[in-house]
Write an enzyme that holds these catalytic residues in place. Structure first.
Site, mmCIF file in Angstrom:
data_model
loop_
_atom_site.group_PDB
_atom_site.id
_atom_site.type_symbol
_atom_site.label_atom_id
_atom_site.label_comp_id
_atom_site.label_asym_id
_atom_site.label_seq_id
_atom_site.Cartn_x
_atom_site.Cartn_y
_atom_site.Cartn_z
ATOM 1 N N ASN A 163 -1.290 7.788 12.967
ATOM 2 C CA ASN A 163 0.101 8.051 13.549
ATOM 3 C C ASN A 163 0.693 7.593 14.712
ATOM 4 O O ASN A 163 1.986 6.946 14.731
ATOM 5 C CB ASN A 163 0.144 9.704 13.790
ATOM 6 C CG ASN A 163 0.146 9.940 12.432
ATOM 7 O OD1 ASN A 163 0.214 10.001 11.407
ATOM 8 N ND2 ASN A 163 -0.117 11.719 12.529
ATOM 9 N N GLU B 242 1.001 -1.149 -0.088
ATOM 10 C CA GLU B 242 0.320 -0.059 -0.131
ATOM 11 C C GLU B 242 1.003 1.015 -0.211
ATOM 12 O O GLU B 242 0.060 2.210 -0.259
ATOM 13 C CB GLU B 242 -0.548 0.095 1.128
ATOM 14 C CG GLU B 242 -1.862 1.226 1.590
ATOM 15 C CD GLU B 242 -3.290 0.954 2.549
ATOM 16 O OE1 GLU B 242 -4.101 1.623 1.958
ATOM 17 O OE2 GLU B 242 -2.592 0.657 3.796
#
Length: 392
Positions: free
Chosen positions: A372, A245
């Site tokens: 994150n 990805e």
């Protein structure tokens, strides 16, 4: 002229000749937060690309691709973005599942599933996240058990499943070993969605659109041979898919980011926001940040050339996701107070402009495809060699 330059010239010419007529209005359509736009027409465009040999360009030729080099793949994605061609509807199959099957699938799986991806005849979605297992994929609770005939029976819930309402198949990470925890006991299953026992519920977003979904499996079934890798080896396969990805298509993404930044700079100059030294400073920081994103993406290509980006790809994910979210915030500052008002009459559904949509949807950039926080853990543990996070 180098082969890369020839390849770039070829795809540029093809796009110029084919994004015309019925396809001309598709320029700039679709993408994150806008996947609902002209979906049927974009699917027709995707199948036109397939007929002309322009899908899956990086796949090996024996699996229906062009066998393009990394450099040629970068050229393809950059030229596609520079032409403002429509967002791809087959991205998940072409960029995620396809390379996973090339690397880990059986000959039978490749023969069954790769040709319909190349032809854009079967669309895929990704069954990873769950209500209690978002970025923490190791907390998956969806389970799959073998029935008397050996087929898999799946029960559980997936959420934030992009484009599930348009897909025919889903690759699902499920717990197949009773009593297993964390990374152990997971398997990677290929599951048809058009069957009893599967319910798909679109999730309406702040943007008013519904490209994410909840997917409920209640005794859904898939054939015994539709498992990628060995039972219990799903974590390794799933991590490889996430690596793909982060592949070369991110270079095309940078072109889109640059177009957004240039448009925002133009808006700031026209409405006077650029006269504010703080706004000018933020625009300059956005420009330097964009250059850093490109450097990160180019550095990551070493991992792509080796088969899949390594954990260092998480550096790039954190940086571009945070940058894009901050670009949305900067757009609101450039627009001023008027940017907080949506179009439409009172009591009617609101309509967002491109900047408002960017601001709202980019809030998710630092969450989807690994938040994150999770990316920082990956960098700490797998790149820097720091101790693993303490878990209760």
């Amino acid at each position: 002229m180098s082969s890369v330059e020839e390849f770039r010239t070829e795809i540029r010419g093809w796009l110029a000749a084919n994004l015309t007529g019925a396809f001309a209005d598709l320029r700039g359509r679709g993408g994150p937060g806008r996947e609902h736009e002209a979906f049927a027409e974009r699917l027709a465009w995707e199948r036109h690309m397939a007929a002309e040999g322009w899908t899956c360009v990086g796949w090996p030729e024996e699996h229906g691709g062009r066998g393009a080099t990394i450099e040629q793949q970068v050229a393809f994605h950059e030229e596609y973005a520079l032409a403002d061609a429509p967002a791809r509807v087959n991205h998940i199959g072409e960029q995620l599942l396809g390379p996973t099957l090339v690397a880990f699938g059986t000959p039978g799986q490749r023969a069954r599933f790769l040709p319909p991806i190349v032809a854009a005849e079967e669309l895929w979605c990704q069954g990873y996240s769950e209500p209690d297992a978002g970025s923490d994929l190791a907390n998956v609770r969806t389970r799959a058990e073998r029935d008397d005939g050996g087929d898999w029976v799946i029960t559980g819930q997936k959420t934030w499943t992009s484009l599930a309402h348009d897909a025919q198949w889903c690759f699902v990470v499920a717990r197949t070993e009773a009593g297993s925890t964390r990374h152990a006991g997971l398997s990677y299953l290929l599951v048809p969605l058009d069957q009893p026992g599967v319910e798909i519920r679109p999730i309406q977003q702040l943007t008013g659109t519904c490209e994410f979904n909840e997917v409920f499996f209640d005794g859904a079934r898939t054939e015994a041979e539709h498992i990628v890798g060995a039972p219990g080896d799903g974590w390794r396969i799933a991590m490889a898919t996430l690596g793909f990805e982060r592949g070369v298509s991110t270079l095309g993404q940078q072109v889109g980011f640059r177009r957004e930044l240039e448009a925002l700079i133009g808006l700031a100059r026209r409405n006077g926001a650029a006269d504010d030294p703080l706004i000018r400073d933020r625009l300059a920081r956005a420009w330097t940040g964009l250059e850093t994103i490109r450097c990160n993406a180019l550095r990551m290509l070493d991992g792509v050339a080796a088969g899949a980006p390594g954990p260092e790809a998480s550096i790039g994910k954190i940086f571009w996701a945070t940058w894009h979210r901050e670009l949305g915030e900067l757009a609101m500052s450039v627009l001023g107070a008027g940017g907080t008002v949506a179009a439409g009459e009172p009591g009617e559904p609101y309509d967002l402009d491109d900047w408002q949509r960017l601001f709202l949807f980019s809030r998710s950039d630092t969450i989807y495809a690994g938040s994150n926080e999770i990316q920082r853990n990956i960098i700490a543990e797998r790149v820097l060699g720091l101790p693993k996070e303490v878990r209760p």
